[in-house]
Design an enzyme around this catalytic site. Structure first.
Site, PDB file in Angstrom:
ATOM      1  N   LYS A 143       0.759  -1.171   0.117  1.00  0.00           N
ATOM      2  CA  LYS A 143       0.058  -0.096   0.204  1.00  0.00           C
ATOM      3  C   LYS A 143       1.137   1.127  -0.006  1.00  0.00           C
ATOM      4  O   LYS A 143       2.074   1.287   0.740  1.00  0.00           O
ATOM      5  CB  LYS A 143      -0.844  -0.203   1.261  1.00  0.00           C
ATOM      6  CG  LYS A 143      -2.046   1.056   1.234  1.00  0.00           C
ATOM      7  CD  LYS A 143      -2.858   0.836   2.618  1.00  0.00           C
ATOM      8  CE  LYS A 143      -4.043   1.695   2.578  1.00  0.00           C
ATOM      9  NZ  LYS A 143      -4.697   1.678   3.763  1.00  0.00           N
TER      10      LYS A 143
ATOM     11  N   SER B 298      -9.941   2.039   2.833  1.00  0.00           N
ATOM     12  CA  SER B 298      -9.044   2.701   1.870  1.00  0.00           C
ATOM     13  C   SER B 298      -7.970   2.116   1.138  1.00  0.00           C
ATOM     14  O   SER B 298      -7.364   2.346   0.147  1.00  0.00           O
ATOM     15  CB  SER B 298      -8.112   3.558   2.846  1.00  0.00           C
ATOM     16  OG  SER B 298      -7.236   3.093   3.456  1.00  0.00           O
TER      17      SER B 298
ATOM     18  N   SER C 122      -9.844  -0.473   6.965  1.00  0.00           N
ATOM     19  CA  SER C 122      -9.229  -0.487   5.564  1.00  0.00           C
ATOM     20  C   SER C 122      -8.501  -1.482   5.187  1.00  0.00           C
ATOM     21  O   SER C 122      -8.189  -1.641   3.917  1.00  0.00           O
ATOM     22  CB  SER C 122      -8.379   0.770   5.416  1.00  0.00           C
ATOM     23  OG  SER C 122      -9.130   1.975   5.477  1.00  0.00           O
TER      24      SER C 122
HETATM   25  N1  GLN Z   1     -13.090   4.151   6.138  1.00  0.00           N
HETATM   26  C1  GLN Z   1     -12.411   4.792   7.291  1.00  0.00           C
HETATM   27  C2  GLN Z   1     -11.945   6.108   7.042  1.00  0.00           C
HETATM   28  O1  GLN Z   1     -12.294   6.691   6.190  1.00  0.00           O
HETATM   29  C3  GLN Z   1     -11.205   3.788   7.777  1.00  0.00           C
HETATM   30  C4  GLN Z   1      -9.984   4.315   7.107  1.00  0.00           C
HETATM   31  C5  GLN Z   1      -8.878   3.306   7.425  1.00  0.00           C
HETATM   32  O2  GLN Z   1      -8.985   2.319   8.080  1.00  0.00           O
HETATM   33  N2  GLN Z   1      -7.590   3.532   6.933  1.00  0.00           N
HETATM   34  O3  GLN Z   1     -11.355   6.628   8.158  1.00  0.00           O
END
Ligand code: GLN
Length: 491
Positions: free
Chosen positions: A80, A155, A179
């Site tokens: 990532k 994400s 994410s």
């Molecule tokens: N969707 C969540 C957010 O927008 C989690 C993001 C993540 O785990 N990096 O913060």
């Protein structure tokens, strides 16, 4: 298309060690696959063909001497783009870091290199890991290999899609609020969030430091465990790293694969038992519980009344921490600089750079977080959210008296169509309804495929107490052994 791309990482590792195939052949098969499907998937922000082939040649040299660096020596992986990789572009999905080549490796990257993994590229993501669909990447979305009109989750949509589309058998994700798990659920793959502090944050570009957790993405539970074992464990460079060895997650996954769960108590979280979930997701959830019961697991119902406050608490804590962490992107130290033409003050250059470099979701969070932390509001918002965090931890502690693991759907809905939630942030935030509690608590959680709803993958989430990561792998592998494997339609 080479058959090699369909193999698990464990199987590739075995064939490489037996010299039935070379690491260069394995890397080439995956790089060719990337070339063939990236136009449809866009899982990668940067493909490092040269670097991958060089690493593969080094792996072949070790393997030829019978000196494999571990069971995954020579196996390809995507990383990532929020994890630093020395000399290889790292953008965190943001324009503000366009062109930045980190001068150092994250601990995760170092451990992958030391274990002989071959990094094929950096995967797409929502900007600074804020989002649930990868549509907030400054470089365009990733498309779900199951249906390219739909989101791959976020994400870490790039990591999950790369694995689902056979571009790499493994990938690294990061999970702050879901994410790793949410993209795994909607792409029919496996994604695990280790115990917070069980994997190092050194070199992970910080979003919300008290929540950020790197972890493995894979197509099988055993592969996720093998990768977890490589990246996990104490790192003196991360002050929140746990100075204890990772439990034997690989052995636990192999034990689970025997399909015997007798004596294991599954806690069904009453508040999440299908509530808020689409009917198809709720049905797949019930069927997966039935499958686990057939393997000998015992079901108990547990109540976690504070979980309903997890989402609002998270959306104060995460933006608050991000507003502080993202202050370092000022146009002076990294990447983009705007307005440095002799006509603007330093402060103006910083503000022009941040205006041009950050996307709308990142700005929304910085503004929210700055407000929540400001004098006069701190106690009412950030302070309250921290209290909720304590209540959620108490709910988990009580639930783990009655149950060995807790189970819930990973997401309330299957992959949604691109563009359908971007105009309403709250609808986007709801995607993490079920994943956020374990981030606030810090315990490990995994998403494992649990069948289909209307032709699209559904995930079962298994949560365990802190430092009991092995338990979730055992249950996940048992479910995997009981259900038919999910294969996406040909791209
Ligand atoms: N969707 C969540 C957010 O927008 C989690 C993001 C993540 O785990 N990096 O913060």
């Amino acid at each position: 298309m080479s058959e090699l791309i369909k193999l698990s990482a464990a199987e590739l590792g075995r064939r490489l060690a037996a010299k039935e195939v070379s690491a260069v052949e394995v890397a080439t098969a995956h790089l060719d696959r990337i070339e063939a499907v990236e136009g449809k998937v866009h899982a990668f922000l940067h493909v490092d063909r040269e670097g991958a082939l060089e690493a593969a040649r080094a792996a072949d040299a070790r393997l030829a001497k019978g000196e494999a660096a571990g069971p995954l020596d020579g196996v390809p992986i995507g990383v990532k783009d929020v994890i630093t990789t020395r000399g290889v572009p790292t953008t965190a999905g943001s324009k503000i870091l366009e062109g930045w080549r980190p001068p150092y490796d994250a601990t995760i990257t170092t451990r992958l290199r030391e274990a002989g993994l071959v990094m094929v590229g950096k995967t797409n993501m929502d900007e600074f890991a804020m989002g649930s669909s990868t549509e907030y990447s400054a470089y365009g979305p990733t498309y779900n290999p199951w249906d390219t009109t739909r989101i791959p989750g976020g994400s870490g949509g790039g990591s999950a899609a790369a694995v689902a589309a056979y571009e790499a058998p493994l990938a690294i994700g990061t999970d702050t609020g879901g994410s790793i798990r949410q993209p795994a659920a909607v792409t029919g793959t496996v994604g695990a969030k280790p115990t917070y502090g069980g994997t190092s944050r050194y070199g992970l570009i910080a979003f919300s430091s008290s929540l950020d957790t790197p972890g493995p993405c894979a197509r099988t539970v055993e592969d996720a465990a093998l990768l977890h074992a490589v990246i996990g464990g104490h790192d003196p460079r991360d002050s929140t790293s746990i100075p204890q060895p990772v439990p034997d997650v690989v052995a636990a996954a192999r034990l689970g694969a025997t399909g015997d769960l007798s004596g294991v108590r599954l806690g069904l979280v009453k508040e999440f038992a299908g509530e808020g979930a689409e009917p198809g997701v709720a049905a797949a959830y019930r069927e997966s519980i039935d499958a686990l019961v057939k393997l000998g697991a015992e079901v108990v119902e547990v109540s976690c009344p504070s979980f309903k406050f997890a989402l609002p608490a998270y959306y104060l804590i995460a933006p608050s921490e991000c507003s502080s962490n993202l202050a370092r992107f000022d146009g002076v130290r990294y990447g983009l600089r705007t307005g440095d033409n002799g006509k603007h003050s330093l402060e103006e250059v910083m503000s022009l750079t941040r205006d041009a470099g950050f996307g709308p979701e990142v700005k929304r969070r910085i503004i929210l977080g700055t407000y929540a932390l400001s004098a006069g509001y701190y106690d009412a918002y950030y302070g309250q959210a921290q209290k909720v965090r304590t209540l959620i931890t108490r709910d988990f502690t009580a639930a783990f008296e009655a149950a060995d693991v807790l189970v819930a759907p990973t997401t309330p809905f299957v992959a949604f169509p691109l563009g359908s939630r971007t105009s309403d942030p709250y609808q986007m935030y709801l995607a993490d309804l079920y994943t956020i509690p374990s981030n606030l608590y810090g315990g490990p959680a995994i998403s494992v495929p649990a069948g289909l709803s209307e032709g699209l993958p559904v995930g079962l989430q298994i949560m365990a107490p802190t430092m009991a990561d092995d338990r979730m792998y055992r249950v996940a592998a048992a479910l995997e052994s009981a259900l038919p494997p999910l294969t996406p339609p040909a791209l």
